[in-house]
Design a protein around this motif. Structure first.
Motif, PDB file in Angstrom:
ATOM      1  N   LYS A  65     -67.219  -9.514 -42.538  1.00  0.00           N
ATOM      2  CA  LYS A  65     -67.591  -8.825 -41.518  1.00  0.00           C
ATOM      3  C   LYS A  65     -68.726  -9.457 -40.765  1.00  0.00           C
ATOM      4  CE  LYS A  65     -67.125  -4.283 -41.536  1.00  0.00           C
ATOM      5  NZ  LYS A  65     -66.314  -4.021 -40.169  1.00  0.00           N
ATOM      6  N   GLY A  66     -69.596 -10.270 -41.889  1.00  0.00           N
ATOM      7  CA  GLY A  66     -71.032 -10.729 -41.614  1.00  0.00           C
ATOM      8  C   GLY A  66     -70.785 -12.041 -40.683  1.00  0.00           C
ATOM      9  N   LEU A  67     -69.427 -12.584 -40.741  1.00  0.00           N
ATOM     10  CA  LEU A  67     -68.944 -13.788 -39.927  1.00  0.00           C
ATOM     11  C   LEU A  67     -69.404 -13.627 -38.393  1.00  0.00           C
ATOM     12  CD1 LEU A  67     -65.723 -15.240 -41.379  1.00  0.00           C
ATOM     13  CD2 LEU A  67     -67.898 -15.937 -41.907  1.00  0.00           C
ATOM     14  N   SER A  68     -69.419 -12.326 -38.025  1.00  0.00           N
ATOM     15  CA  SER A  68     -69.839 -11.950 -36.452  1.00  0.00           C
ATOM     16  C   SER A  68     -71.182 -12.407 -36.276  1.00  0.00           C
ATOM     17  CB  SER A  68     -69.634 -10.490 -36.117  1.00  0.00           C
ATOM     18  OG  SER A  68     -70.641  -9.746 -36.977  1.00  0.00           O
ATOM     19  N   ASP A  69     -71.938 -12.635 -37.164  1.00  0.00           N
ATOM     20  CA  ASP A  69     -73.400 -13.284 -36.979  1.00  0.00           C
ATOM     21  C   ASP A  69     -73.089 -14.440 -36.405  1.00  0.00           C
ATOM     22  OD1 ASP A  69     -74.406 -10.879 -38.145  1.00  0.00           O
ATOM     23  OD2 ASP A  69     -74.856 -11.575 -39.957  1.00  0.00           O
ATOM     24  N   ALA A  70     -72.162 -15.311 -36.472  1.00  0.00           N
ATOM     25  CA  ALA A  70     -72.244 -16.495 -35.868  1.00  0.00           C
ATOM     26  C   ALA A  70     -72.383 -16.567 -34.081  1.00  0.00           C
ATOM     27  CB  ALA A  70     -70.641 -17.160 -36.167  1.00  0.00           C
ATOM     28  N   PHE A  71     -72.154 -15.570 -33.794  1.00  0.00           N
ATOM     29  CA  PHE A  71     -72.203 -15.315 -32.312  1.00  0.00           C
ATOM     30  C   PHE A  71     -73.870 -14.682 -31.968  1.00  0.00           C
ATOM     31  CE2 PHE A  71     -67.760 -14.736 -32.989  1.00  0.00           C
ATOM     32  CZ  PHE A  71     -67.138 -15.670 -31.774  1.00  0.00           C
ATOM     33  N   TYR A  72     -74.217 -13.990 -32.949  1.00  0.00           N
ATOM     34  CA  TYR A  72     -75.670 -13.727 -32.640  1.00  0.00           C
ATOM     35  C   TYR A  72     -76.867 -14.624 -32.832  1.00  0.00           C
ATOM     36  CZ  TYR A  72     -73.337  -8.980 -32.203  1.00  0.00           C
ATOM     37  OH  TYR A  72     -72.655  -7.768 -31.788  1.00  0.00           O
ATOM     38  N   ILE A  73     -76.455 -15.554 -33.796  1.00  0.00           N
ATOM     39  CA  ILE A  73     -77.316 -16.508 -34.017  1.00  0.00           C
ATOM     40  C   ILE A  73     -77.817 -17.390 -32.808  1.00  0.00           C
ATOM     41  CG2 ILE A  73     -77.744 -18.757 -35.438  1.00  0.00           C
ATOM     42  CD1 ILE A  73     -76.224 -17.716 -37.527  1.00  0.00           C
ATOM     43  N   PRO A  74     -76.804 -17.950 -31.937  1.00  0.00           N
ATOM     44  CA  PRO A  74     -77.277 -18.671 -30.857  1.00  0.00           C
ATOM     45  C   PRO A  74     -77.805 -17.832 -29.783  1.00  0.00           C
ATOM     46  CG  PRO A  74     -74.862 -18.883 -31.097  1.00  0.00           C
ATOM     47  CD  PRO A  74     -75.560 -18.152 -32.464  1.00  0.00           C
ATOM     48  N   LEU A  75     -77.450 -16.536 -29.836  1.00  0.00           N
ATOM     49  CA  LEU A  75     -78.184 -15.383 -28.842  1.00  0.00           C
ATOM     50  C   LEU A  75     -79.630 -15.309 -29.308  1.00  0.00           C
ATOM     51  CD1 LEU A  75     -77.608 -13.684 -26.602  1.00  0.00           C
ATOM     52  CD2 LEU A  75     -76.848 -11.831 -28.217  1.00  0.00           C
ATOM     53  N   SER A  76     -79.743 -15.227 -30.453  1.00  0.00           N
ATOM     54  CA  SER A  76     -81.174 -14.884 -30.728  1.00  0.00           C
ATOM     55  C   SER A  76     -82.180 -16.050 -30.365  1.00  0.00           C
ATOM     56  CB  SER A  76     -81.382 -14.688 -32.335  1.00  0.00           C
ATOM     57  OG  SER A  76     -80.488 -13.436 -32.775  1.00  0.00           O
ATOM     58  N   LEU A  77     -81.630 -17.263 -30.597  1.00  0.00           N
ATOM     59  CA  LEU A  77     -82.354 -18.215 -30.306  1.00  0.00           C
ATOM     60  C   LEU A  77     -82.504 -18.719 -28.531  1.00  0.00           C
ATOM     61  CD1 LEU A  77     -81.576 -20.902 -32.850  1.00  0.00           C
ATOM     62  CD2 LEU A  77     -83.900 -19.789 -32.635  1.00  0.00           C
ATOM     63  N   LEU A  78     -81.426 -18.739 -27.949  1.00  0.00           N
ATOM     64  CA  LEU A  78     -81.442 -18.663 -26.610  1.00  0.00           C
ATOM     65  C   LEU A  78     -82.261 -17.640 -25.933  1.00  0.00           C
ATOM     66  CD1 LEU A  78     -77.532 -19.910 -26.073  1.00  0.00           C
ATOM     67  CD2 LEU A  78     -79.963 -21.193 -26.039  1.00  0.00           C
TER      68      LEU A  78
END
Length: 315
Positions: A65-78
């Motif tokens: 379930k934590g793999l969805s963080d893969a989409f939030y990591i770039p969103l946080s930096l961008l």
């Protein structure tokens, strides 16, 4: 509507480099960074390191379930880059056309000043956040694949891809990100309105006026309140004049604003709320007056910006 679309296309072609290249560069750097990471993944549960090969079913479900963080990591930096780009664009949007006198040409065209300003507002509030979301999703896919392949090769007793694609949180992550766009547009209106009003009014260095005026205003009120013993709520003024006027472009700042604008603030809870699930608390903002009052104030400042653009002597 046809003229408005034409004006938005003009904004796109004139500001394409600012819209695309910074986002593309950071997204590419992130993908390269995560693709170059080597080694077996390790996870901690209740303070104990657990190898993927001996995880229980519940632990496997939690990790996948934590793999969805893969989409939030770039969103946080961008998302850190987004307020900088929108701020720079808004401050230059009406000032630059006066500075290079291209406003004379556009005023001679059969398009209204309202349509011209509205196209810039839509470009700032819609196109820049959309670019952030699109590049976050584009970067999120290879980062997700990198995480998933690494986890699958670690000996975990499950098919990572099959489990991930049956997880509703994973599938809904992109839609949740896109659905927050209208809230961001409404929340950012006071800052966009303020910056464009300064852009339409300032004769030089609009960034100094935009930043210094709110700070000096609050400082002056603070001094008067202290000297005359007026007992004004300076904390409220700080968050509603400086915070909402300058910081509303920061994505999800409405979460921090709600927590910070509380005298009994718990810093640990505030940080957890900002870094945790944003979706539910963000939707709740649609029913709160802070969002709508700020949007009305932002629209009023945009109306002033339209008036100034029309009346300002460019020649």
């Amino acid at each position: 509507m046809k003229k408005l679309m034409w004006l938005i296309r003009r904004e796109y072609w004139e500001n394409k480099a600012m819209l695309l290249w910074p986002n593309a560069s950071i997204a590419a750097l992130l993908v390269i960074l995560y693709a170059s990471v080597k080694g077996r993944p390790s996870y901690q549960f209740e303070g104990q390191v657990v190898e993927p090969a001996v995880m229980t079913a519940a632990q496997i479900s939690f990790v996948i379930k934590g793999l969805s963080d893969a989409f939030y990591i770039p969103l946080s930096l961008l998302g850190i880059l987004l307020p900088i780009l929108v701020g720079v664009y808004c401050l230059g949007s009406l000032f630059n056309e006066r500075d290079d006198r291209s406003a004379l040409f556009w005023k001679s065209m059969p398009v209204s000043g309202t349509s011209s300003v509205l196209s810039k507002v839509l470009f700032a509030l819609l196109f820049f956040p959309l670019a952030t979301l699109v590049f976050s999703l584009i970067a999120g896919v290879p980062i997700f694949l990198s995480f998933a392949i690494s986890l699958q090769n670690s000996g975990i007793q499950a098919n990572v891809f099959s489990t991930a694609f049956h997880d509703s949180d994973m599938l809904l992550a992109p839609l949740k990100m896109i659905s927050l766009l209208p809230i961001y547009m409404l929340w950012a209106l006071p800052t966009v309105g303020w910056l464009m009003m300064v852009s339409a009014w300032a004769k030089a260095r609009p960034i100094l006026w935009a930043v210094c005026l709110p700070i000096m205003t609050v400082l002056l009120i603070f001094i008067l309140s202290k000297n005359l013993d007026l007992g004004l709520n300076i904390r409220w003024l700080n968050f509603n004049i400086i915070g909402r006027g300058l910081m509303s472009l920061v994505p999800a700042s409405w979460i921090a604003y709600e927590k910070i604008d509380n005298p009994k603030m718990d810093y640990a809870q505030t940080f957890t709320a900002w870094t945790g699930d944003l979706y539910g608390p963000s939707l709740e903002m649609l029913g709160k007056s802070e969002l709508w009052v700020g949007a009305i104030v932002g629209i009023a400042m945009l109306a002033v910006a339209m008036f100034l653009r029309q009346k300002k002597d460019v020649s």
